[in-house]
Write a protein that holds these residues in place. Structure first.
Motif, PDB file in Angstrom:
ATOM      1  N   MET A   1       0.608 -54.767 -11.759  1.00 41.66           N
ATOM      2  CA  MET A   1      -0.076 -53.540 -11.418  1.00 41.66           C
ATOM      3  C   MET A   1       0.591 -52.878 -10.212  1.00 41.66           C
ATOM      4  O   MET A   1       0.736 -51.673 -10.169  1.00 41.66           O
ATOM      5  CB  MET A   1      -1.549 -53.878 -11.153  1.00 41.66           C
ATOM      6  CG  MET A   1      -2.382 -52.684 -10.909  1.00 41.66           C
ATOM      7  SD  MET A   1      -2.513 -51.729 -12.412  1.00 41.66           S
ATOM      8  CE  MET A   1      -3.683 -50.534 -11.960  1.00 41.66           C
ATOM      9  N   LYS A   2       0.990 -53.726  -9.264  1.00 39.41           N
ATOM     10  CA  LYS A   2       1.636 -53.205  -8.069  1.00 39.41           C
ATOM     11  C   LYS A   2       2.967 -52.534  -8.411  1.00 39.41           C
ATOM     12  O   LYS A   2       3.305 -51.502  -7.850  1.00 39.41           O
ATOM     13  CB  LYS A   2       1.846 -54.358  -7.080  1.00 39.41           C
ATOM     14  CG  LYS A   2       2.038 -53.923  -5.678  1.00 39.41           C
ATOM     15  CD  LYS A   2       2.146 -55.036  -4.656  1.00 39.41           C
ATOM     16  CE  LYS A   2       2.087 -56.426  -5.102  1.00 39.41           C
ATOM     17  NZ  LYS A   2       2.299 -57.411  -4.054  1.00 39.41           N
ATOM     18  N   GLN A   3       3.689 -53.110  -9.346  1.00 38.53           N
ATOM     19  CA  GLN A   3       4.973 -52.539  -9.744  1.00 38.53           C
ATOM     20  C   GLN A   3       4.781 -51.221 -10.483  1.00 38.53           C
ATOM     21  O   GLN A   3       5.566 -50.289 -10.318  1.00 38.53           O
ATOM     22  CB  GLN A   3       5.731 -53.521 -10.618  1.00 38.53           C
ATOM     23  CG  GLN A   3       6.190 -54.736  -9.865  1.00 38.53           C
ATOM     24  CD  GLN A   3       6.836 -55.753 -10.773  1.00 38.53           C
ATOM     25  OE1 GLN A   3       6.702 -55.688 -11.987  1.00 38.53           O
ATOM     26  NE2 GLN A   3       7.542 -56.708 -10.176  1.00 38.53           N
ATOM     27  N   LEU A   8       5.316 -45.348 -10.418  1.00 39.26           N
ATOM     28  CA  LEU A   8       4.732 -44.005 -10.513  1.00 39.26           C
ATOM     29  C   LEU A   8       4.944 -43.203  -9.233  1.00 39.26           C
ATOM     30  O   LEU A   8       5.253 -42.012  -9.289  1.00 39.26           O
ATOM     31  CB  LEU A   8       3.246 -44.094 -10.849  1.00 39.26           C
ATOM     32  CG  LEU A   8       2.913 -44.546 -12.266  1.00 39.26           C
ATOM     33  CD1 LEU A   8       1.418 -44.715 -12.431  1.00 39.26           C
ATOM     34  CD2 LEU A   8       3.469 -43.583 -13.282  1.00 39.26           C
ATOM     35  N   ILE A   9       4.807 -43.854  -8.096  1.00 37.51           N
ATOM     36  CA  ILE A   9       5.041 -43.165  -6.821  1.00 37.51           C
ATOM     37  C   ILE A   9       6.512 -42.769  -6.699  1.00 37.51           C
ATOM     38  O   ILE A   9       6.826 -41.659  -6.255  1.00 37.51           O
ATOM     39  CB  ILE A   9       4.588 -44.050  -5.638  1.00 37.51           C
ATOM     40  CG1 ILE A   9       3.059 -44.162  -5.632  1.00 37.51           C
ATOM     41  CG2 ILE A   9       5.092 -43.505  -4.308  1.00 37.51           C
ATOM     42  CD1 ILE A   9       2.516 -45.143  -4.642  1.00 37.51           C
ATOM     43  N   LEU A  10       7.412 -43.660  -7.098  1.00 38.51           N
ATOM     44  CA  LEU A  10       8.842 -43.351  -7.065  1.00 38.51           C
ATOM     45  C   LEU A  10       9.169 -42.184  -7.993  1.00 38.51           C
ATOM     46  O   LEU A  10       9.908 -41.268  -7.611  1.00 38.51           O
ATOM     47  CB  LEU A  10       9.644 -44.587  -7.459  1.00 38.51           C
ATOM     48  CG  LEU A  10      11.158 -44.438  -7.450  1.00 38.51           C
ATOM     49  CD1 LEU A  10      11.647 -44.197  -6.033  1.00 38.51           C
ATOM     50  CD2 LEU A  10      11.795 -45.662  -8.042  1.00 38.51           C
ATOM     51  N   LEU A  11       8.617 -42.190  -9.187  1.00 40.41           N
ATOM     52  CA  LEU A  11       8.849 -41.104 -10.137  1.00 40.41           C
ATOM     53  C   LEU A  11       8.305 -39.783  -9.604  1.00 40.41           C
ATOM     54  O   LEU A  11       8.967 -38.748  -9.700  1.00 40.41           O
ATOM     55  CB  LEU A  11       8.205 -41.439 -11.483  1.00 40.41           C
ATOM     56  CG  LEU A  11       8.403 -40.434 -12.602  1.00 40.41           C
ATOM     57  CD1 LEU A  11       9.886 -40.323 -12.940  1.00 40.41           C
ATOM     58  CD2 LEU A  11       7.608 -40.840 -13.811  1.00 40.41           C
ATOM     59  N   LEU A  12       7.124 -39.803  -9.020  1.00 43.88           N
ATOM     60  CA  LEU A  12       6.545 -38.596  -8.439  1.00 43.88           C
ATOM     61  C   LEU A  12       7.414 -38.066  -7.303  1.00 43.88           C
ATOM     62  O   LEU A  12       7.642 -36.857  -7.181  1.00 43.88           O
ATOM     63  CB  LEU A  12       5.123 -38.869  -7.945  1.00 43.88           C
ATOM     64  CG  LEU A  12       4.369 -37.698  -7.353  1.00 43.88           C
ATOM     65  CD1 LEU A  12       4.137 -36.631  -8.406  1.00 43.88           C
ATOM     66  CD2 LEU A  12       3.063 -38.156  -6.769  1.00 43.88           C
ATOM     67  N   GLY A  13       7.941 -38.965  -6.472  1.00 47.18           N
ATOM     68  CA  GLY A  13       8.821 -38.549  -5.385  1.00 47.18           C
ATOM     69  C   GLY A  13      10.109 -37.918  -5.891  1.00 47.18           C
ATOM     70  O   GLY A  13      10.578 -36.920  -5.352  1.00 47.18           O
TER      71      GLY A  13
END
Length: 90
Positions: A1-3, A8-13
């Motif tokens: 889940m953490k990954q 998702l945060i990396l993709l959004l950035g």
């Protein structure tokens, strides 16, 4: 889940960085108003998720259910609880 959350945060950035680069060059893929509405939507969804997690663990889970609190100062597993054996680690 953490990954998954990290991905998702990396993709959004990366998407936001790409939109910023396009904005620097004068290319408008999305308007500023659309980006603000999308950000507000994501913020509302994140707050709703946090509220659901707090309510779930606050009202529906009993962290003491699998432990016998009467023995010693530390919580001990109940007598019938299964335990994992780590004898193969040597």
């Amino acid at each position: 889940m953490k990954q998954l959350i990290g991905a998702l945060i990396l993709l959004l950035g990366l998407v936001l960085a790409g939109l910023l680069v396009l904005r620097i060059w004068g290319v408008t893929v999305l308007g500023q108003f659309t980006l603000l509405r999308s950000g507000a939507t994501l913020l509302v969804l994140a707050l709703a998720l946090v509220a659901l997690v707090v309510v779930w663990f606050g009202f529906f889970k009993d962290p003491r259910a699998g432990y016998d609190m009467r023995t010693g100062r530390r919580a001990q597993p109940k007598a019938g609880a299964e335990r994992e054996e780590f004898s193969d680690l040597n």
